[in-house]
Design a protein around this motif. Structure first.
Motif, mmCIF file in Angstrom:
data_model
loop_
_atom_site.group_PDB
_atom_site.id
_atom_site.type_symbol
_atom_site.label_atom_id
_atom_site.label_comp_id
_atom_site.label_asym_id
_atom_site.label_seq_id
_atom_site.Cartn_x
_atom_site.Cartn_y
_atom_site.Cartn_z
ATOM 1 N N PRO A 179 13.764 17.629 -10.914
ATOM 2 C CA PRO A 179 13.409 17.550 -9.497
ATOM 3 C C PRO A 179 12.346 16.481 -9.204
ATOM 4 C CG PRO A 179 13.567 19.835 -10.167
ATOM 5 C CD PRO A 179 13.663 19.007 -11.425
ATOM 6 N N CYS A 180 11.468 16.236 -10.169
ATOM 7 C CA CYS A 180 10.449 15.189 -10.000
ATOM 8 C C CYS A 180 11.120 13.825 -9.904
ATOM 9 C CB CYS A 180 9.470 15.183 -11.184
ATOM 10 S SG CYS A 180 8.572 16.727 -11.421
ATOM 11 N N SER A 181 12.126 13.609 -10.744
ATOM 12 C CA SER A 181 12.866 12.345 -10.723
ATOM 13 C C SER A 181 13.616 12.164 -9.411
ATOM 14 C CB SER A 181 13.854 12.285 -11.883
ATOM 15 O OG SER A 181 13.166 12.327 -13.107
ATOM 16 N N MET A 182 14.098 13.258 -8.839
ATOM 17 C CA MET A 182 14.782 13.195 -7.548
ATOM 18 C C MET A 182 13.803 12.889 -6.416
ATOM 19 S SD MET A 182 17.328 16.501 -7.981
ATOM 20 C CE MET A 182 17.327 16.802 -6.251
ATOM 21 N N LEU A 183 12.580 13.375 -6.556
ATOM 22 C CA LEU A 183 11.573 13.206 -5.512
ATOM 23 C C LEU A 183 10.966 11.806 -5.507
ATOM 24 C CD1 LEU A 183 10.009 14.635 -3.257
ATOM 25 C CD2 LEU A 183 8.367 15.387 -4.987
ATOM 26 N N ALA A 184 10.918 11.157 -6.657
ATOM 27 C CA ALA A 184 10.258 9.847 -6.778
ATOM 28 C C ALA A 184 10.748 8.806 -5.765
ATOM 29 C CB ALA A 184 10.371 9.324 -8.203
ATOM 30 N N PRO A 185 12.070 8.595 -5.611
ATOM 31 C CA PRO A 185 12.502 7.587 -4.619
ATOM 32 C C PRO A 185 12.186 7.991 -3.182
ATOM 33 C CG PRO A 185 14.413 8.615 -5.686
ATOM 34 C CD PRO A 185 13.187 9.124 -6.373
ATOM 35 N N VAL A 186 12.176 9.278 -2.903
ATOM 36 C CA VAL A 186 11.824 9.768 -1.565
ATOM 37 C C VAL A 186 10.362 9.414 -1.276
ATOM 38 C CG1 VAL A 186 11.569 11.826 -0.121
ATOM 39 C CG2 VAL A 186 13.520 11.634 -1.664
ATOM 40 N N LEU A 187 9.498 9.632 -2.260
ATOM 41 C CA LEU A 187 8.080 9.320 -2.086
ATOM 42 C C LEU A 187 7.856 7.818 -1.960
ATOM 43 C CD1 LEU A 187 6.445 11.875 -4.524
ATOM 44 C CD2 LEU A 187 6.442 11.925 -2.029
ATOM 45 N N GLN A 188 8.655 7.032 -2.668
ATOM 46 C CA GLN A 188 8.544 5.578 -2.564
ATOM 47 C C GLN A 188 8.864 5.134 -1.133
ATOM 48 O OE1 GLN A 188 7.424 3.416 -4.969
ATOM 49 N NE2 GLN A 188 7.508 1.897 -3.347
ATOM 50 N N GLU A 189 9.940 5.659 -0.562
ATOM 51 C CA GLU A 189 10.307 5.339 0.822
ATOM 52 C C GLU A 189 9.203 5.769 1.787
ATOM 53 O OE1 GLU A 189 14.084 6.682 2.387
ATOM 54 O OE2 GLU A 189 15.060 6.262 0.468
ATOM 55 N N LEU A 190 8.707 6.974 1.575
ATOM 56 C CA LEU A 190 7.659 7.521 2.438
ATOM 57 C C LEU A 190 6.395 6.668 2.354
ATOM 58 C CD1 LEU A 190 7.548 9.990 4.278
ATOM 59 C CD2 LEU A 190 6.518 11.249 2.402
ATOM 60 N N SER A 191 6.049 6.226 1.157
ATOM 61 C CA SER A 191 4.834 5.421 0.987
ATOM 62 C C SER A 191 4.953 4.093 1.732
ATOM 63 C CB SER A 191 4.532 5.188 -0.488
ATOM 64 O OG SER A 191 5.441 4.276 -1.062
ATOM 65 N N GLU A 192 6.164 3.538 1.777
ATOM 66 C CA GLU A 192 6.380 2.280 2.499
ATOM 67 C C GLU A 192 6.336 2.506 4.010
ATOM 68 O OE1 GLU A 192 10.016 0.735 0.845
ATOM 69 O OE2 GLU A 192 9.120 0.570 -1.146
ATOM 70 N N GLU A 193 6.930 3.601 4.468
ATOM 71 C CA GLU A 193 6.943 3.906 5.897
ATOM 72 C C GLU A 193 5.546 4.229 6.426
ATOM 73 O OE1 GLU A 193 9.750 6.861 7.226
ATOM 74 O OE2 GLU A 193 11.339 5.972 6.000
ATOM 75 N N LEU A 194 4.750 4.896 5.613
ATOM 76 C CA LEU A 194 3.426 5.336 6.053
ATOM 77 C C LEU A 194 2.308 4.469 5.485
ATOM 78 C CD1 LEU A 194 3.972 9.196 5.724
ATOM 79 C CD2 LEU A 194 4.131 7.787 7.783
ATOM 80 N N ASP A 195 2.651 3.260 5.071
ATOM 81 C CA ASP A 195 1.671 2.343 4.497
ATOM 82 C C ASP A 195 0.519 2.125 5.480
ATOM 83 O OD1 ASP A 195 0.610 0.576 2.580
ATOM 84 O OD2 ASP A 195 1.488 -1.139 3.607
ATOM 85 N N GLY A 196 -0.697 2.277 4.998
ATOM 86 C CA GLY A 196 -1.865 2.127 5.851
ATOM 87 C C GLY A 196 -2.295 3.424 6.510
ATOM 88 N N LYS A 197 -1.426 4.436 6.476
ATOM 89 C CA LYS A 197 -1.755 5.732 7.078
ATOM 90 C C LYS A 197 -2.006 6.803 6.013
ATOM 91 C CE LYS A 197 1.104 4.768 11.104
ATOM 92 N NZ LYS A 197 2.383 5.011 11.726
ATOM 93 N N VAL A 198 -1.210 6.745 4.940
ATOM 94 C CA VAL A 198 -1.310 7.730 3.865
ATOM 95 C C VAL A 198 -1.160 7.012 2.526
ATOM 96 C CG1 VAL A 198 -0.318 9.818 2.842
ATOM 97 C CG2 VAL A 198 -0.232 9.503 5.311
#
Length: 103
Positions: free
Chosen positions: A30-49
Motif C-alpha cells: 500500500p505504501c508503494s501505491m500511495l507514493a505516486p499519489v503523494l508525488q502528484e499532491l506535492s506538486e499540486e500543493l507546492d508552496g502550501k504543504v
C-alpha cells in the motif's frame, strides 16, 4: 516534490507552516501505491504543504516518536506540531480533504 527524511531529522519539516509526513517502507505494498499519489499532491500543493517521506526501517526513532503502528501512516504537522493522522491508502481527493480540514 516529496522530500526524503534521513537520520531521524525532521528539522526542515518542522519549519514548514504545514507538512505532511508519509511513514512507509519499501516492502509495503500500500505504501508503494500511495507514493505516486503523494508525488502528484506535492506538486499540486507546492508552496502550501511540504510533503516528506520517512522510511520507518531507516528512521525508527521517528516512528516511535509519532507512535506509528501501521503503515502507510500520514501525519500532518502545523507549525511543527501534530494536528492530524490517517492510516492506510487513500485516493488523492481524500488526502486533499484531510489536509484542508487541518489548515
Amino acid at each position: 516534490m516529496v522530500k526524503i527524511i534521513s537520520n531521524n531529522d525532521l528539522s526542515e519539516a518542522k519549519k514548514e507552516k504545514l507538512a505532511l509526513l508519509d511513514f512507509s517502507a519499501t516492502w509495503c505494498g500500500p505504501c508503494s501505491m500511495l507514493a505516486p499519489v503523494l508525488q502528484e499532491l506535492s506538486e499540486e500543493l507546492d508552496g502550501k504543504v511540504g510533503v516528506y517521506s520517512i522510511d520507518v526501517d531507516q528512521n525508527p526513532s521517528l516512528a516511535i516518536d509519532y507512535k506509528i503502528m501501521n503503515i502507510p501512516a500520514l501525519v500532518l504537522l502545523k507549525d511543527g506540531e501534530k494536528v492530524g493522522m490517517t492510516v492506510g491508502f487513500q485516493p488523492k481527493a481524500s488526502l486533499k480533504k484531510f489536509i484542508e480540514e487541518h489548515r
